[in-house]
Design an enzyme around this catalytic site. Structure first.
Site, PDB file in Angstrom:
ATOM      1  N   HIS A  10       0.677  -1.228   0.012  1.00 25.64           N
ATOM      2  CA  HIS A  10      -0.026  -0.029   0.076  1.00 25.64           C
ATOM      3  C   HIS A  10       0.978   1.134   0.012  1.00 25.64           C
ATOM      4  CE1 HIS A  10       0.771   0.966   4.210  1.00 25.64           C
ATOM      5  NE2 HIS A  10       0.774  -0.358   4.511  1.00 25.64           N
ATOM      6  N   HIS A  21       0.697  -5.608   2.890  1.00 28.34           N
ATOM      7  CA  HIS A  21       1.541  -4.814   3.770  1.00 28.34           C
ATOM      8  C   HIS A  21       2.819  -5.433   3.676  1.00 28.34           C
ATOM      9  CE1 HIS A  21      -2.583  -3.314   5.245  1.00 28.34           C
ATOM     10  NE2 HIS A  21      -2.872  -4.459   4.940  1.00 28.34           N
TER      11      HIS A  21
END
Length: 207
Positions: free
Chosen positions: A10, A151
């Site tokens: 992200h 992540h």
């Protein structure tokens, strides 16, 4: 037929900016993070992505939505693609964690597979859930180009697992915000690393 995995981290979040441990806390992207997602979307628009899967935490999901809008696709929200739970460390800065939990933090930095963070997951647990879900996604989308948005810790654990590299090598790999990683899965199930931590689409100023 080869299945190609595009695995992206992200964009920059508010807690990335302040060097706070996020884990499974649901933190917004910064304006820089939103821009990073847009630049990543532009990078991916010619890659013929067939489907998008994302962590359900909004820093990843919003990144995925920005990419999906550019590509004309929908996002499949998947809780198994979440970040590692860092338990009692979440919300603390690296400096605070080092001060309050120095012994376990040093272990996390040097030999993370031995680190057991109170109320959190282990790195092995993260890798197992990431691998299980990713192989399910690959099976459902055989021969396609699949985008996974997740992540930092979870992605590194996943990539090591896909490549058959021991988790002890985890500290030797760096993964930047909005970076692109590509792994090909061959018909026989063998995997090939094509690209790792590529952030050239962000430009020097955006990193």
């Amino acid at each position: 037929m080869t299945t190609r995995l595009y695995i992206v981290r992200h964009g920059q979040s508010e807690w990335n900016l302040h060097n706070k441990m996020q884990g499974i806390q649901d933190i917004d992207l910064t304006p820089t993070g939103l821009k990073q997602a847009e630049l990543l979307a532009s990078r991916l628009k010619n890659e013929k992505i067939d489907c998008i899967y994302s962590s359900d935490l909004k820093r990843a999901y919003i990144t995925a939505q920005i990419i999906a809008k550019e590509l004309g696709l929908e996002v499949h929200k998947v809780s198994e693609l979440r970040e590692m739970s860092f338990g009692i460390w979440e919300g603390l800065t690296a400096e605070e964690i080092n001060e309050l939990y120095k012994e376990i933090y040093t272990l996390w930095k040097t030999n993370p597979i031995k680190a057991n963070i109170e109320k959190g997951e282990t790195l092995e647990e993260v890798q197992k859930r990431m691998l299980k879900k990713t192989w399910e996604i690959v099976k459902e989308n055989d021969g396609k180009n699949i985008l996974i948005v997740s992540h930092g810790t979870s992605i590194k654990a996943l990539i090591l697992g896909l490549l058959g590299i021991e988790l002890s090598f985890y500290p030797k790999f760096r993964l930047d915000n909005a970076s692109l990683n590509i792994i090909d899965v061959k018909e026989d199930g063998k995997t090939v690393l094509v690209l790792f931590n590529d952030a050239c689409h962000l430009g020097r100023e955006e990193k």
